[in-house]
Scaffold this active site. Structure first.
Site, short mmCIF file in Angstrom:
data_model
loop_
_atom_site.label_atom_id
_atom_site.label_comp_id
_atom_site.label_asym_id
_atom_site.label_seq_id
_atom_site.Cartn_x
_atom_site.Cartn_y
_atom_site.Cartn_z
N ASN A 9 86.41 -20.57 41.15
CA ASN A 9 85.69 -19.98 40.01
C ASN A 9 86.05 -18.49 39.88
O ASN A 9 85.73 -17.67 40.75
CB ASN A 9 84.18 -20.17 40.25
CG ASN A 9 83.34 -19.64 39.10
OD1 ASN A 9 83.56 -18.53 38.65
ND2 ASN A 9 82.39 -20.44 38.65
N ALA A 10 86.74 -18.16 38.77
CA ALA A 10 87.24 -16.79 38.58
C ALA A 10 86.10 -15.78 38.51
O ALA A 10 86.24 -14.64 38.96
CB ALA A 10 88.08 -16.72 37.31
N GLY A 11 84.96 -16.19 37.97
CA GLY A 11 83.81 -15.28 37.89
C GLY A 11 83.30 -14.90 39.27
O GLY A 11 82.98 -13.73 39.53
N LYS A 12 83.23 -15.88 40.15
CA LYS A 12 82.79 -15.58 41.53
C LYS A 12 83.80 -14.67 42.23
O LYS A 12 83.40 -13.74 42.94
CB LYS A 12 82.68 -16.88 42.34
CG LYS A 12 81.56 -17.81 41.90
CD LYS A 12 81.52 -19.00 42.86
CE LYS A 12 80.56 -20.08 42.40
NZ LYS A 12 80.56 -21.24 43.34
N ASP A 69 77.93 -21.49 47.02
CA ASP A 69 77.48 -22.54 46.11
C ASP A 69 76.25 -22.02 45.41
O ASP A 69 75.33 -21.50 46.05
CB ASP A 69 77.19 -23.85 46.82
CG ASP A 69 77.19 -25.00 45.81
OD1 ASP A 69 78.28 -25.34 45.31
OD2 ASP A 69 76.10 -25.54 45.49
N PHE A 158 79.81 -14.65 33.45
CA PHE A 158 80.33 -16.01 33.27
C PHE A 158 79.14 -16.97 33.28
O PHE A 158 77.99 -16.56 33.44
CB PHE A 158 81.34 -16.37 34.37
CG PHE A 158 80.74 -16.53 35.75
CD1 PHE A 158 80.46 -15.43 36.53
CD2 PHE A 158 80.44 -17.80 36.25
CE1 PHE A 158 79.90 -15.58 37.80
CE2 PHE A 158 79.88 -17.96 37.52
CZ PHE A 158 79.60 -16.84 38.28
N GLY A 159 79.45 -18.24 33.14
CA GLY A 159 78.42 -19.27 33.27
C GLY A 159 77.26 -19.05 32.31
O GLY A 159 77.44 -18.83 31.11
N ASP A 161 75.19 -16.57 32.19
CA ASP A 161 74.76 -15.17 32.11
C ASP A 161 74.20 -14.77 30.74
O ASP A 161 73.19 -14.05 30.69
CB ASP A 161 75.91 -14.23 32.50
CG ASP A 161 76.08 -14.12 34.01
OD1 ASP A 161 75.13 -14.46 34.74
OD2 ASP A 161 77.16 -13.70 34.45
N ARG A 187 74.06 -13.53 43.82
CA ARG A 187 75.29 -13.44 44.60
C ARG A 187 75.37 -12.11 45.34
O ARG A 187 75.79 -12.05 46.49
CB ARG A 187 76.50 -13.63 43.67
CG ARG A 187 77.84 -13.72 44.40
CD ARG A 187 78.93 -14.31 43.53
NE ARG A 187 78.59 -15.69 43.16
CZ ARG A 187 78.09 -16.04 41.98
NH1 ARG A 187 77.94 -15.16 41.02
NH2 ARG A 187 77.76 -17.29 41.75
P1 ITT Z 1 83.59 -23.39 43.18
O1 ITT Z 1 82.87 -24.61 43.67
O2 ITT Z 1 85.08 -23.51 43.19
O3 ITT Z 1 83.11 -22.13 43.87
P2 ITT Z 1 82.04 -23.88 40.76
O4 ITT Z 1 81.96 -23.21 39.43
O5 ITT Z 1 82.22 -25.37 40.79
O6 ITT Z 1 83.21 -23.16 41.61
P3 ITT Z 1 79.39 -24.19 41.87
O7 ITT Z 1 79.56 -25.60 42.19
O8 ITT Z 1 78.71 -23.30 42.89
O9 ITT Z 1 80.79 -23.47 41.60
O10 ITT Z 1 78.63 -24.07 40.47
C1 ITT Z 1 78.05 -22.87 40.11
C2 ITT Z 1 77.68 -22.91 38.63
O11 ITT Z 1 76.41 -22.28 38.46
C3 ITT Z 1 78.67 -22.08 37.81
O12 ITT Z 1 79.73 -22.87 37.34
C4 ITT Z 1 77.77 -21.54 36.71
O13 ITT Z 1 77.63 -22.51 35.70
C5 ITT Z 1 76.44 -21.36 37.41
N1 ITT Z 1 76.34 -20.00 37.98
C6 ITT Z 1 76.39 -19.64 39.29
N2 ITT Z 1 76.33 -18.32 39.44
C7 ITT Z 1 76.24 -17.80 38.20
C8 ITT Z 1 76.19 -16.49 37.70
O14 ITT Z 1 76.24 -15.42 38.49
N3 ITT Z 1 76.10 -16.32 36.39
C9 ITT Z 1 76.07 -17.39 35.55
N4 ITT Z 1 76.16 -18.66 35.93
C10 ITT Z 1 76.24 -18.87 37.27
#
Ligand code: ITT
Length: 204
Positions: A9-12, A69, A158-159, A161, A187
């Site tokens: 996940n590029a945002g993470k 996660d 991202f996500g 937000d 996070r």
């Molecule tokens: P990885 O497993 O590769 O790390 P992923 O996107 O699949 O990537 P997750 O299973 O942990 O990761 O899902 C996290 C989701 O929760 C993410 O895709 C967003 O939709 C949401 N999310 C988590 N943190 C967030 C944030 O800081 N801001 C907005 N949405 C967030």
């Protein structure tokens, strides 16, 4: 000692890589290991899924692995979508050009269409784990309380937000700079807990 960040996940990556590097950790991304594909997240809790990802990447690379996660718990949805936040709208068809993040937000707004502001409380949760090749594990957690807006606000992050409102600063998560978000986010809080225990974890 190199540490691999176990996320696609590029945002993470944007939120974690610089603070970890500033702390003195040499971070490498999963892009350095193209042989590692998607890791199936079969757990039912953030902790289980974070451990699945970090253990798999640690085993495949022989390096210390850190995974996050995370997800959104909406009280009016019995804490959903929770661990399913990334996959929430996989059962919905995308509009032309619509990203998964946008489709997820569209489904969330639809599911909450009859829920008034006072009952739209929610929190972001991040479970962060570190796994060493010798099997030692560290598990921490961070949360961020807010409420779901009735329409998206802001362009950053991202996500979910743009739909996450922090009443204490009267801004959405997507209206914050990366540093402002990290200072208060789930996070950021999890990362601070991880770094506070990092030297003990890495010692010996
Ligand atoms: P990885 O497993 O590769 O790390 P992923 O996107 O699949 O990537 P997750 O299973 O942990 O990761 O899902 C996290 C989701 O929760 C993410 O895709 C967003 O939709 C949401 N999310 C988590 N943190 C967030 C944030 O800081 N801001 C907005 N949405 C967030």
């Amino acid at each position: 000692l190199r540490v691999v960040l176990a996320t696609h996940n590029a945002g993470k990556i944007r939120e974690l890589a610089d603070p970890m590097a500033d702390f003195g950790i040499e971070v490498v991304g999963l892009s350095a290991f193209p042989e590692i594909g998607e890791i199936e997240e079969t757990g039912t809790t953030f902790e289980e899924n974070a451990l699945i990802k970090a253990r798999a990447v640690c085993a495949a690379t022989g390096l210390v692995a850190v995974a996050d996660d995370s997800g959104l718990e909406v009280d009016a949805l019995d804490k959903g979508p929770g661990v399913y936040s990334a996959r929430y709208s996989n059962d919905w068809e995308s509009l032309p050009g619509e990203s998964v993040d946008k489709r997820n937000m569209r489904k969330l707004l639809f599911e909450l269409r009859d829920v008034p502001p006072a009952r739209r409380s929610c929190r972001f949760v991040s479970c962060m784990v570190a796994v060493r090749p010798d099997g030692r594990e560290l598990v921490v957690r961070g949360t961020w309380e807010g409420r779901i807006l009735e329409e998206p606000l802001g362009e950053n992050g991202f996500g979910y937000d743009p739909l996450f409102w922090d009443e204490s600063i009267r801004k959405s998560a997507a209206q914050l700079t990366r540093d402002e978000k990290n200072a208060r986010s789930h996070r950021g809080n999890a990362l601070r807990a991880l770094l506070a225990r990092w030297s003990d974890f890495m010692a010996g």
